[in-house]
Design a protein around this motif. Sequence first.
Motif, PDB file in Angstrom:
ATOM      1  N   GLY A 121      34.278  38.411  46.108  1.00 36.85           N
ATOM      2  CA  GLY A 121      35.625  38.741  46.548  1.00 36.85           C
ATOM      3  C   GLY A 121      35.880  40.239  46.574  1.00 36.85           C
ATOM      4  O   GLY A 121      35.003  41.041  46.239  1.00 36.85           O
ATOM      5  N   GLU A 122      37.087  40.596  46.954  1.00 38.10           N
ATOM      6  CA  GLU A 122      37.497  42.009  47.040  1.00 38.10           C
ATOM      7  C   GLU A 122      37.332  42.742  45.718  1.00 38.10           C
ATOM      8  O   GLU A 122      37.033  43.929  45.694  1.00 38.10           O
ATOM      9  N   THR A 123      37.559  42.050  44.611  1.00 29.47           N
ATOM     10  CA  THR A 123      37.476  42.673  43.285  1.00 29.47           C
ATOM     11  C   THR A 123      36.056  42.705  42.739  1.00 29.47           C
ATOM     12  O   THR A 123      35.805  43.331  41.717  1.00 29.47           O
ATOM     13  N   GLU A 180      42.093  36.235  42.870  1.00 29.28           N
ATOM     14  CA  GLU A 180      41.288  37.297  42.262  1.00 29.28           C
ATOM     15  C   GLU A 180      42.227  38.165  41.437  1.00 29.28           C
ATOM     16  O   GLU A 180      43.304  38.538  41.902  1.00 29.28           O
ATOM     17  N   ALA A 195      44.185  39.456  45.086  1.00 26.69           N
ATOM     18  CA  ALA A 195      43.907  38.807  46.367  1.00 26.69           C
ATOM     19  C   ALA A 195      43.993  37.300  46.174  1.00 26.69           C
ATOM     20  O   ALA A 195      43.833  36.789  45.052  1.00 26.69           O
ATOM     21  N   THR A 210      43.153  33.417  48.453  1.00 28.39           N
ATOM     22  CA  THR A 210      42.735  32.695  49.657  1.00 28.39           C
ATOM     23  C   THR A 210      43.006  31.211  49.445  1.00 28.39           C
ATOM     24  O   THR A 210      42.856  30.688  48.339  1.00 28.39           O
TER      25      THR A 210
END
Length: 158
Positions: free
Chosen positions: A101-103, A116, A137, A139
């Motif tokens: 993920g983004e993190t 996240e 974040a 999803t």
Amino acid sequence: MEQTRSEILKTIPYGFYITGVVGADGEVNGFTTCWVSQVSFEPQQVMVAVRKDQHSHELMEQGGVFSLNFLDTEQEDLARRFTRPLESENGAVGGSPYKTGETGAPLFEEAFAHLECRVVGKLEAGDHTVYLGEVAAATLDRPADILTDLDTPMEYGG
């Protein structure tokens, strides 16, 4: 009296999640957790309790991020799989594939939704550490009903 307290505590309903963690060296892991709750609207924050004697506790301390991977009512076997130590290899933990993920936290592909979080605080709580995570974040892959302890004979509490 101790038995009574334990029986009452076991009646608090919980969802089942796979909490994903990543260590400072990039080691990825996941574990089943149910002691999770939203604690703030602004900023959006959640808390998760992690047993201090788990290897994932060490990874949470190192990485400072985690993901909550939401399981649906048909995924009891997946929740059970992540209650024991699993190997991470080739983009999967215990055979469950994830994407990063983004993190940097792992997002397990079998989950129907993911949060996240970046760790912004912690509280020592007996044999657990309660981590406060700010949601970074989210999803939603598909709508679903979350797996809870009311759907299974699994229990964690008391």
